[in-house]
Motif scaffolding. Sequence first.
Motif, short mmCIF file in Angstrom:
data_model
loop_
_atom_site.label_atom_id
_atom_site.label_comp_id
_atom_site.label_asym_id
_atom_site.label_seq_id
_atom_site.Cartn_x
_atom_site.Cartn_y
_atom_site.Cartn_z
N VAL A 32 0.78 -1.20 0.05
CA VAL A 32 -0.16 -0.12 0.15
C VAL A 32 0.98 1.35 -0.08
CG1 VAL A 32 -1.82 1.29 1.32
CG2 VAL A 32 -1.79 -1.28 1.20
N THR A 33 0.51 2.16 -0.69
CA THR A 33 1.39 3.48 -1.03
C THR A 33 0.56 4.53 -0.98
OG1 THR A 33 3.09 2.28 -2.33
CG2 THR A 33 3.11 4.51 -2.45
N TRP A 34 0.94 5.41 -0.33
CA TRP A 34 0.40 7.00 -0.18
C TRP A 34 1.10 7.75 -1.18
CZ3 TRP A 34 -3.78 8.70 2.55
CH2 TRP A 34 -4.08 8.06 3.74
N PHE A 35 0.16 8.31 -2.10
CA PHE A 35 0.67 9.56 -3.03
C PHE A 35 0.08 10.57 -2.94
CE2 PHE A 35 1.35 5.39 -5.35
CZ PHE A 35 2.50 5.76 -6.22
N ARG A 36 0.56 11.93 -3.44
CA ARG A 36 0.02 13.23 -3.23
C ARG A 36 0.15 13.74 -4.67
NH1 ARG A 36 4.43 15.85 0.91
NH2 ARG A 36 6.10 16.26 -0.65
N GLN A 37 -0.71 14.76 -4.81
CA GLN A 37 -0.50 15.38 -6.23
C GLN A 37 -1.02 16.99 -5.71
OE1 GLN A 37 -3.02 13.94 -9.27
NE2 GLN A 37 -1.49 14.94 -10.66
N ALA A 38 -0.17 17.86 -6.15
CA ALA A 38 -0.21 19.35 -5.89
C ALA A 38 -0.74 19.90 -7.26
CB ALA A 38 0.81 20.18 -5.41
N PRO A 39 -1.67 21.03 -7.29
CA PRO A 39 -1.99 21.61 -8.38
C PRO A 39 -0.85 21.69 -9.57
CG PRO A 39 -3.15 22.51 -6.55
CD PRO A 39 -2.06 21.83 -6.17
N GLY A 40 -1.06 21.23 -10.70
CA GLY A 40 0.03 21.58 -11.53
C GLY A 40 1.32 20.53 -11.51
N LYS A 41 1.25 19.86 -10.70
CA LYS A 41 2.34 18.93 -10.42
C LYS A 41 1.95 17.45 -10.73
CE LYS A 41 5.07 22.15 -8.64
NZ LYS A 41 6.14 22.48 -9.19
N GLU A 42 2.99 16.52 -10.84
CA GLU A 42 2.60 15.49 -11.18
C GLU A 42 2.52 14.81 -9.85
OE1 GLU A 42 3.18 15.39 -15.27
OE2 GLU A 42 2.66 13.67 -14.01
N ARG A 43 1.63 13.43 -9.86
CA ARG A 43 1.43 12.71 -8.77
C ARG A 43 2.81 12.01 -8.19
NH1 ARG A 43 -4.09 9.11 -8.57
NH2 ARG A 43 -4.65 11.39 -9.13
N GLU A 44 2.98 11.83 -6.90
CA GLU A 44 4.26 11.59 -6.43
C GLU A 44 4.06 10.48 -5.16
OE1 GLU A 44 7.17 14.52 -5.14
OE2 GLU A 44 5.42 15.39 -3.85
N GLY A 45 4.89 9.43 -5.20
CA GLY A 45 4.72 8.76 -4.10
C GLY A 45 5.27 9.25 -2.84
N THR A 89 1.33 20.74 0.93
CA THR A 89 0.26 20.86 0.34
C THR A 89 -0.33 20.10 -1.08
OG1 THR A 89 0.22 23.12 1.45
CG2 THR A 89 -1.52 22.63 -0.24
N ALA A 90 -1.40 19.32 -0.86
CA ALA A 90 -1.53 18.47 -1.77
C ALA A 90 -2.65 17.68 -1.37
CB ALA A 90 -0.41 17.59 -2.41
N MET A 91 -3.48 16.97 -2.80
CA MET A 91 -4.44 15.94 -2.39
C MET A 91 -3.62 14.48 -2.22
SD MET A 91 -7.59 15.56 -2.19
CE MET A 91 -8.56 16.67 -3.24
N TYR A 92 -4.00 14.17 -1.07
CA TYR A 92 -3.15 12.57 -0.88
C TYR A 92 -4.13 11.61 -0.95
CZ TYR A 92 0.50 15.15 1.63
OH TYR A 92 1.72 15.86 1.71
N TYR A 93 -3.39 10.48 -1.71
CA TYR A 93 -4.41 9.33 -2.01
C TYR A 93 -3.61 8.08 -1.75
CZ TYR A 93 -6.10 12.46 -5.74
OH TYR A 93 -6.49 13.48 -6.47
N CYS A 94 -4.65 7.13 -1.34
CA CYS A 94 -4.10 5.86 -0.94
C CYS A 94 -4.15 4.87 -2.19
CB CYS A 94 -5.01 5.20 0.30
SG CYS A 94 -4.57 3.71 0.83
N ALA A 95 -3.44 4.31 -2.50
CA ALA A 95 -3.40 3.28 -3.59
C ALA A 95 -2.84 1.91 -3.00
CB ALA A 95 -2.23 3.80 -4.70
#
Length: 122
Positions: A32-45, A89-95
């Motif tokens: 399981v990995t947490w990712f995040r994505q800020a506006p205008g940025k690539e999604r990163e682990g 600061t970003a949207m954080y996602y669980c993958a």
Amino acid sequence: QVQLVESGGGSVQAGGSLRLSCQASGYTYNWVTWFRQAPGKEREGVAAIVTRVGSTYYADSVKGRCTISHDNVKNTMYLQMNSLKPGDTAMYYCAAGYSGGGMWSSSSYKYWGQGTQVTVSS
């Protein structure tokens, strides 16, 4: 049905802390990995965990400030974030549903939650 639900995001000042949760249903995942994505940025682990053995991995940007953990009984993943910076600061996602490939690549994961917003002000 596979479902991942994140929670725990919010708005904090720099230096503050947040604890994100990701409750999984339909399966018990090995990776399981947490990712995040800020506006205008690539999604990163951000952080990853091998749930069966408890091995953890962190991106350089959060090492020493974040801790990922897993509750085997509740089938829930946590990301404790301390000393938060505006850059967090970003949207954080669980993958989940790791299918091989780069562990920090979003394409390596099959299932995603809806995300939880983290905003850090200076």
